[in-house]
Design a protein around this motif. Structure first.
Motif, PDB file in Angstrom:
ATOM      1  N   ARG A   1      -7.091   7.800  -7.040  1.00 34.79           N
ATOM      2  CA  ARG A   1      -7.463   9.201  -6.866  1.00 34.79           C
ATOM      3  C   ARG A   1      -6.983   9.757  -5.525  1.00 34.79           C
ATOM      4  N   ARG A   2      -7.044   8.938  -4.493  1.00 31.61           N
ATOM      5  CA  ARG A   2      -6.670   9.417  -3.150  1.00 31.61           C
ATOM      6  C   ARG A   2      -5.150   9.600  -3.001  1.00 31.61           C
ATOM      7  N   PHE A   3      -4.375   8.963  -3.913  1.00 37.67           N
ATOM      8  CA  PHE A   3      -2.925   9.027  -3.790  1.00 37.67           C
ATOM      9  C   PHE A   3      -2.285  10.047  -4.725  1.00 37.67           C
TER      10      PHE A   3
ATOM     11  N   HIS B   1       0.831  -1.202   0.000  1.00 33.38           N
ATOM     12  CA  HIS B   1       0.000   0.000   0.000  1.00 33.38           C
ATOM     13  C   HIS B   1       0.868   1.255   0.000  1.00 33.38           C
TER      14      HIS B   1
ATOM     15  N   ARG C   1      -8.388   4.422 -11.888  1.00 33.03           N
ATOM     16  CA  ARG C   1      -8.447   5.864 -11.604  1.00 33.03           C
ATOM     17  C   ARG C   1      -9.106   6.128 -10.258  1.00 33.03           C
ATOM     18  N   GLN C   2     -10.192   5.407  -9.992  1.00 34.65           N
ATOM     19  CA  GLN C   2     -10.910   5.593  -8.731  1.00 34.65           C
ATOM     20  C   GLN C   2     -10.033   5.223  -7.542  1.00 34.65           C
ATOM     21  N   PHE C   3      -9.303   4.108  -7.645  1.00 35.60           N
ATOM     22  CA  PHE C   3      -8.453   3.664  -6.542  1.00 35.60           C
ATOM     23  C   PHE C   3      -7.304   4.635  -6.295  1.00 35.60           C
TER      24      PHE C   3
END
Length: 251
Positions: A248-250, A205, A244-246
């Motif tokens: 996005r937070r990074f 991660h 893209r969704q996964f």
């Protein structure tokens, strides 16, 4: 160049729950590959299948010339026999360090070559010292695991895996149990091994490490490989909306 690792339509279920749904990919010698994705997507199960720690329901894994499949079509070798041979060339480092608490760090690194490969004590001791020096733990070699930090224990676990002279190293979330300040000392060892040409597959991660160190990245979701791409492209221009969704937070 022939891939050092081939994964062919691997499927795995636990009871009625299908964890891996036909996973296929190849890895070339010397690559550092990061596997990313949401928790529960099958990354760790896949990694354990690559090392023969989990049997597969169908498909095949071939690494370093050893082929594992549920029912071999030609060879009379069983899955367990093939897995035993494969693990001589494929090392693994887990989330928990799994060092023997009653043995010093030096003894931990010496043990497997002596037991599995029949290496003499003097040779095993000298090799353990070399590897502990390599991971920056030479001065701690006579300490017991309880007297080491988490980062030191994980670097010791890497040295222990390297003592078997593997051709491939697998890591299952190697920094997840560490305090943030200790993460880099483990990742730096993996970067050094990459520079030396070691083939490595990392379930992680740690997106910064995945982007900085990987030759390419595998994104998984719900037991399937959604996207395989190099580290820059997958972060800057992911092809699949789930990627893209996964990310996005990074980003």
């Amino acid at each position: 160049m022939q891939p050092i690792l081939k994964v062919e339509d691997v499927r795995k279920s636990f009871g009625a729950v299908q964890i891996l749904k036909g996973v296929s990919f190849n890895i070339e010698e010397g690559d550092l590959v990061s596997m990313i994705g949401p928790s529960g997507c099958g990354k760790s199960t896949l990694l354990r299948c690559l090392n023969g720690l989990e049997t597969i329901d169908s498909g095949a894994v071939e690494a370093c010339g050893v082929r594992m499949e549920k029912k071999p079509a030609v060879s009379s070798e069983s899955f367990a026999e093939a897995a035993h041979r494969l693990r001589k060339n494929v090392g693994m480092v887990f989330q928990s360090f799994n060092l023997f608490p009653h043995k010093t760090l030096h003894q931990n690194v010496m043990l497997a070559p002596m037991v599995v490969k029949g290496v003499g004590r003097d040779e095993a001791a000298a090799n353990a010292e070399r590897l502990l020096k390599k991971v920056g733990l030479f001065e701690q070699m006579d300490r017991y695991p309880i007297n080491l930090s988490g980062g030191q224990q994980q670097r010791g676990a890497i040295a222990r895996a390297l003592a078997m002279a593997p051709k491939i190293m697998l890591y299952d979330e190697p920094t997840s149990a560490l305090d943030p300040g200790l993460v880099d000392e483990v990742l730096d060892v993996m970067k050094e091994l990459d520079a030396e040409g070691m083939t490595q597959i990392v379930v992680t991660h740690e997106m910064r490490f995945a982007r900085d160190a990987s030759d390419y990245i595998i994104f998984m979701e719900k037991g399937e490989i959604v996207e395989i791409s190099d580290e820059d492209e997958i972060f800057e221009n992911p092809k699949d909306p789930r990627t893209r969704q996964f990310l996005r937070r990074f980003v």
